[in-house]
Scaffold this motif. Sequence first.
Motif, PDB file in Angstrom:
ATOM      1  N   ARG A  36       0.841  -1.208   0.000  1.00  0.00           N
ATOM      2  CA  ARG A  36       0.000   0.000   0.000  1.00  0.00           C
ATOM      3  C   ARG A  36       0.870   1.251   0.000  1.00  0.00           C
ATOM      4  N   ASP A  37       2.041   1.166   0.637  1.00  0.00           N
ATOM      5  CA  ASP A  37       2.963   2.302   0.631  1.00  0.00           C
ATOM      6  C   ASP A  37       3.519   2.526  -0.769  1.00  0.00           C
ATOM      7  N   ASP A  38       3.890   1.437  -1.455  1.00  0.00           N
ATOM      8  CA  ASP A  38       4.382   1.562  -2.834  1.00  0.00           C
ATOM      9  C   ASP A  38       3.295   2.131  -3.734  1.00  0.00           C
ATOM     10  N   LYS A  39       2.079   1.656  -3.557  1.00  0.00           N
ATOM     11  CA  LYS A  39       0.955   2.143  -4.370  1.00  0.00           C
ATOM     12  C   LYS A  39       0.744   3.637  -4.153  1.00  0.00           C
ATOM     13  N   ALA A  40       0.736   4.056  -2.913  1.00  0.00           N
ATOM     14  CA  ALA A  40       0.540   5.481  -2.609  1.00  0.00           C
ATOM     15  C   ALA A  40       1.677   6.326  -3.187  1.00  0.00           C
ATOM     16  N   ASN A 103     -10.092 -10.668   1.212  1.00  0.00           N
ATOM     17  CA  ASN A 103      -8.633 -10.605   1.235  1.00  0.00           C
ATOM     18  C   ASN A 103      -8.111 -10.291  -0.153  1.00  0.00           C
ATOM     19  N   VAL A 104      -7.345  -9.254  -0.248  1.00  0.00           N
ATOM     20  CA  VAL A 104      -6.772  -8.848  -1.522  1.00  0.00           C
ATOM     21  C   VAL A 104      -5.274  -8.733  -1.347  1.00  0.00           C
ATOM     22  N   GLY A 105      -4.551  -9.352  -2.237  1.00  0.00           N
ATOM     23  CA  GLY A 105      -3.101  -9.239  -2.204  1.00  0.00           C
ATOM     24  C   GLY A 105      -2.595  -8.671  -3.513  1.00  0.00           C
ATOM     25  N   TYR A 106      -1.654  -7.775  -3.436  1.00  0.00           N
ATOM     26  CA  TYR A 106      -1.028  -7.220  -4.632  1.00  0.00           C
ATOM     27  C   TYR A 106       0.346  -6.698  -4.264  1.00  0.00           C
ATOM     28  N   PHE A 107       1.171  -6.510  -5.276  1.00  0.00           N
ATOM     29  CA  PHE A 107       2.468  -5.876  -5.094  1.00  0.00           C
ATOM     30  C   PHE A 107       2.845  -5.230  -6.403  1.00  0.00           C
ATOM     31  N   PHE A 108       3.792  -4.341  -6.359  1.00  0.00           N
ATOM     32  CA  PHE A 108       4.202  -3.610  -7.541  1.00  0.00           C
ATOM     33  C   PHE A 108       5.664  -3.863  -7.851  1.00  0.00           C
ATOM     34  N   ASN A 113      12.836   1.569  -9.807  1.00  0.00           N
ATOM     35  CA  ASN A 113      13.045   1.492  -8.368  1.00  0.00           C
ATOM     36  C   ASN A 113      13.772   0.190  -8.044  1.00  0.00           C
ATOM     37  N   ASP A 114      15.054   0.287  -7.670  1.00  0.00           N
ATOM     38  CA  ASP A 114      15.872  -0.905  -7.416  1.00  0.00           C
ATOM     39  C   ASP A 114      15.296  -1.801  -6.322  1.00  0.00           C
ATOM     40  N   ARG A 115      14.561  -1.239  -5.401  1.00  0.00           N
ATOM     41  CA  ARG A 115      14.012  -2.017  -4.298  1.00  0.00           C
ATOM     42  C   ARG A 115      12.908  -2.969  -4.752  1.00  0.00           C
ATOM     43  N   ILE A 116      12.183  -2.620  -5.811  1.00  0.00           N
ATOM     44  CA  ILE A 116      11.052  -3.447  -6.241  1.00  0.00           C
ATOM     45  C   ILE A 116      11.129  -3.846  -7.714  1.00  0.00           C
ATOM     46  N   ASN A 117      12.338  -4.031  -8.235  1.00  0.00           N
ATOM     47  CA  ASN A 117      12.437  -4.422  -9.632  1.00  0.00           C
ATOM     48  C   ASN A 117      13.250  -5.697  -9.851  1.00  0.00           C
ATOM     49  N   SER A 118      13.226  -6.602  -8.883  1.00  0.00           N
ATOM     50  CA  SER A 118      14.021  -7.817  -9.004  1.00  0.00           C
ATOM     51  C   SER A 118      13.147  -9.051  -8.770  1.00  0.00           C
ATOM     52  N   GLY A 119      13.716 -10.193  -9.109  1.00  0.00           N
ATOM     53  CA  GLY A 119      13.029 -11.447  -8.835  1.00  0.00           C
ATOM     54  C   GLY A 119      12.793 -11.635  -7.348  1.00  0.00           C
ATOM     55  N   ALA A 120      13.746 -11.214  -6.530  1.00  0.00           N
ATOM     56  CA  ALA A 120      13.587 -11.323  -5.081  1.00  0.00           C
ATOM     57  C   ALA A 120      12.404 -10.479  -4.610  1.00  0.00           C
TER      58      ALA A 120
END
Length: 127
Positions: A36-40, A103-108, A113-120
Amino acid sequence: MQLLRDQLGITKRMAQRIEDDADRACVELLDADDPRDDKARIESDKGGLLEDSYRWIFVDESFQRWRTQSQGLLWIRGDPGKGKTMLVCAVADEIVKSAYTSNVGYFFCQATNDRINSGAAVLRGLI
């Protein structure tokens, strides 16, 4: 015999402590952030959601079928800069506030953004 039982009890407690420590270490290694923080942040960086650019999807036949039948993934595709991310933000908002699910799950993922652009990062999001 009592000594043996005492030793077994100590061994079990030690094993439990090791397991608990391993669980904590795993969670720390995941370093999962709240999506939710990434989305905002993404919405803010892009100037916020513009209703006129996304409301069409909620009446789209394919989207309605996906939403009511819950058959697999919703695949939104398009060239860079076409509004996919903002569309997904709007869809996430709508689904979270709807009665269709509790229940809703999502991620970006975000290439810039190096923090959220990897397989990990993807694995952390799925977990």
